[in-house]
Design an enzyme around this catalytic site. Structure first.
Site, mmCIF file in Angstrom:
data_model
loop_
_atom_site.group_PDB
_atom_site.id
_atom_site.type_symbol
_atom_site.label_atom_id
_atom_site.label_comp_id
_atom_site.label_asym_id
_atom_site.label_seq_id
_atom_site.Cartn_x
_atom_site.Cartn_y
_atom_site.Cartn_z
ATOM 1 N N HIS A 28 50.822 64.171 48.555
ATOM 2 C CA HIS A 28 49.447 63.845 48.940
ATOM 3 C C HIS A 28 49.293 63.998 50.454
ATOM 4 C CE1 HIS A 28 50.160 61.892 45.089
ATOM 5 N NE2 HIS A 28 48.853 61.816 44.913
ATOM 6 N N HIS A 261 43.369 65.838 48.865
ATOM 7 C CA HIS A 261 43.923 64.501 48.606
ATOM 8 C C HIS A 261 45.347 64.561 48.064
ATOM 9 C CE1 HIS A 261 44.324 60.383 47.055
ATOM 10 N NE2 HIS A 261 44.760 60.935 45.944
ATOM 11 N N GLU A 410 45.529 35.874 38.019
ATOM 12 C CA GLU A 410 46.900 36.054 37.560
ATOM 13 C C GLU A 410 47.582 37.272 38.173
ATOM 14 O OE1 GLU A 410 44.653 33.873 34.297
ATOM 15 O OE2 GLU A 410 44.302 35.673 35.518
ATOM 16 N N HIS A 472 44.003 33.242 22.369
ATOM 17 C CA HIS A 472 44.926 32.450 23.176
ATOM 18 C C HIS A 472 46.281 32.260 22.507
ATOM 19 C CE1 HIS A 472 41.407 31.749 25.548
ATOM 20 N NE2 HIS A 472 41.978 30.848 26.312
#
Length: 658
Positions: A28, A261, A410, A472
């Protein structure tokens, strides 16, 4: 500032980067060509570092969050005098190279973390800044400052689009991490074109809303960059985002386009770029002589920074011997209080293993003063609260706090823990419900790649979550954690095993450990193997109920299912049944066949049970002998859910009796 020297360094970064990428036919070039100046200024004028010792404790840290631009980092490390040779540069992206495709921790001198998945690098930088602040509060004295450094990161458009960066930067603003300085390579280009096609956020307003100081400048104004850093440092109660307007692929024929890029410039493109930049077109891997001279002249200055610190540290250690001893313990993960004993239980004692984990955590925290961490807004359910005497919560007003309130973040929580671990001096843990491990799994994978001993506490580990329902109730989650190379996943079966799980987790030094604990109470069972603690740690399994040397059935069970297996065995008459607890299935699976057989016994039949999918257990038993749950759960009281799914001791007894 030696402006000409800095410009020579920036030009050399461009030269080395484009040639290395071209030789590898992969890479890159856009970022190294477009952002060379910020690297030159940081390593040449701003950062406190010593290339002769990349592990100096009080160095400034630099994290290339936009890791695809790795040649920017390798080039500046080479020029600055780190142990990155020209041969390493020429071997870019080859098997065994010290300059891999993205920066990888441990492969390259001076690389602070594995940076590739966008957004994770800057999130780890947040962790490093937290660690610096914590250690400063612990070890600095009115007379001596031995912890005083900054964390820098370079992000691109992609990093700021990834959610994990938003999570981590929001947390950094809340914590007022004034020693975190992030540069934004603002070139407005990504792989598919101008970022306006998907990304029109007002970044400055977003970061101001996070509680950051936002500064603006020009990537190609080297003196301006140095001034912006000084302005950032002057603001001690906010992290800083320095937005630098840049041109992706600067100097290349296709500069300022998506084409530059992530692909080599090509032979003709290289020649044209070198002409545009004023580089010789007949020399590959050319370094402007002034660039080498610039850093050669800096050697003594860099060395003095460290030697001055060493002198200060020696004075501090002499005047503060107890703190110096503690510093050594923090940085070597050694016991700080040998009088602390494990929690003890009697057979028949019962509690949820999450409660047992909470007690064990506080034992470990008392034994090892460098343990820090917290949960994703679940301290109560996860049972991760430190005792009130343990310095409280880390905050802008209390940098000595050991508890980190991560909020419902998280992914960032795990990445921040990675940064804390990488920084050195502290041992981090984090916690959430087991099913939400999916939110942090991409970071856990990188943590394992880096061989960092982050500890993960997961609770509510099965269908026995009950009323919260299938969203859950983790079914496949333990399997998914065990599948990540290097991750140790432990599911203890009773409170005693929970204490041992924490001992095992803290003993690990080169890999992350995930522990899964129950919401429901489990009884402590008598253990036939009196050496069970060692066998749990070294073999991942041990014999709970002997049965016989040649049992009719051996049950392999993990977690809450060990108690269920014992009950089921008691319901079956006319068969000898051995019960084996397998808290660490990954470790047990890696044993040789003879070691496994010593634990399983010369069984006529093996039955496996776990409140999760059967996939991993099929290596030990036939499908019909895997008493597992290969479907999602349902909502209702825990025992009713188990009955509905046919996951009871009575149903297991029917399988055993066949």
């Amino acid at each position: 500032m030696d402006k000409k020297g800095i410009e020579a360094v920036a030009l050399s970064i461009r030269s080395l980067s484009m040639d290395a990428i071209q030789k590898a036919n992969s890479g890159h070039p856009g970022l190294p060509l477009g952002a060379a100046e910020v690297a030159a200024v940081l390593y040449g004028e701003v950062m406190k570092h010593n290339p002769a010792n990349s592990k100096w404790a009080d160095r400034d840290r630099f994290v290339l969050s936009a890791g695809h631009g790795s040649m920017l980092l390798y080039s500046i490390l080479h020029l600055a005098g780190y142990d990155v040779t020209m041969d390493d540069i020429k071997n870019f992206r080859q098997v065994g190279s010290r300059c891999p495709g993205h920066p990888e921790y441990g492969d390259t001198d001076g690389v602070e973390c594995t940076g590739g998945p966008l957004g994770q690098g800057v999130s780890m930088a947040v962790g490093m800044a937290i660690a610096e602040s914590m250690l400063a509060a612990k070890f600095n004295t009115p007379k001596h400052t031995i912890v005083d450094h900054y964390t820098y990161s370079l992000v691109g458009e992609g990093c700021l689009q990834e959610g994990v960066a938003s999570e981590a930067c929001s947390l950094a603003g809340n914590l007022k991490l004034g020693k975190l300085i992030v540069f934004y390579d603002e070139n407005k280009i990504s792989i598919d074109g101008c970022t306006d096609i998907t990304f029109t956020d007002d970044i400055a307003k977003r970061y101001e809303a996070y509680g950051w100081q936002v500064l603006r400048g020009d990537m190609y104004d080297v003196e301006g960059i140095a001034k912006l850093v000084a302005d950032a440092k002057a603001c001690g109660d906010k992290p800083s985002l320095i937005m630098l307007k840049s041109v992706i692929g600067k100097g290349a024929p296709k500069q300022n386009t998506a084409d530059v890029h992530g692909a080599p410039l090509g032979a003709e493109g290289i020649i044209e770029a070198k002409k545009n930049l004023g580089l010789p077109t007949d020399k590959d891997f050319y370094v402007v002589p002034e660039a080498y001279k610039f850093f050669e002249d800096k050697k003594a200055e860099f060395a003095k920074l460290e030697s001055d610190w060493n002198a200060t540290f020696a004075e501090w250690a002499k005047e503060n011997p107890d703190l110096a001893k503690l510093w050594d313990a923090y940085h070597s993960d050694k016991v700080t209080d040998e009088t602390i004993k494990d929690v003890e239980y009697k057979v028949g004692d019962a509690c949820a293993t999450r409660d047992a984990s909470g007690k064990a955590l506080n034992v470990i925290a008392a034994r090892f003063a460098n343990l820090v961490g917290g949960s994703a807004d679940l301290m109560g359910p996860n049972k991760t609260a430190f005792k009130a005497t343990d310095n409280g919560t880390f905050s802008p007003a209390n940098r000595a706090g050991r508890t980190i309130e991560y909020g419902i973040r998280e992914f960032a929580m795990s990445a921040v823990c990675a940064g804390i671990s990488l920084h050195g001096g502290l041992r981090p843990f984090c916690a959430t419900f087991l099913v939400f491990a999916d939110y942090l799994r991409p970071s856990l994978r990188v943590v394992s790649l880096m061989k960092q001993p982050v500890i993960y506490v997961f609770t509510h580990d099965s269908i026995y979550v009950g009323e919260d329902g299938p969203t859950h109730q983790p079914i496949e989650t333990m399997c998914s954690l065990r599948s990540i190379p290097g991750v140790q996943a432990i599911r203890p079966g009773d409170p005693e095993e929970s204490m041992q799980a924490w001992n095992m987790a803290y003993a690990s030094k080169d890999h992350p450990v995930c522990m899964a604990f129950t919401r429901q109470a489990l009884a402590v069972y008598e253990k036939a193997d009196k050496n069970w603690k060692e066998n749990m740690a070294t073999k991942g399994a041990y014999v709970v109920q002997e049965g016989s040397a040649t049992p009719d059935v051996t049950i392999l069970a993990s977690g809450s299912e060990v108690n269920m297996a014992l009950k089921a065995a008691s319901l079956v008459s006319g068969k000898t049944i051995r019960v084996v607890s397998v808290p660490d299935l990954g470790k047990f699976s890696k044993l040789c066949e003879c070691e496994q057989k010593a634990i399983i016994g010369d069984a006529k039949r093996v039955v496996c049970t776990e409140a999760g999918i059967s996939t991993e257990w099929l290596q030990f038993a036939k499908k019909e002998d895997c008493f597992c749950i290969d479907r999602f759960g349902t909502s209702g009281p825990a025992n009713k859910v188990a009955e509905y799914l046919g996951f009871t001791a009575e149903k297991l007894a029917e399988v055993l009796a066949k």
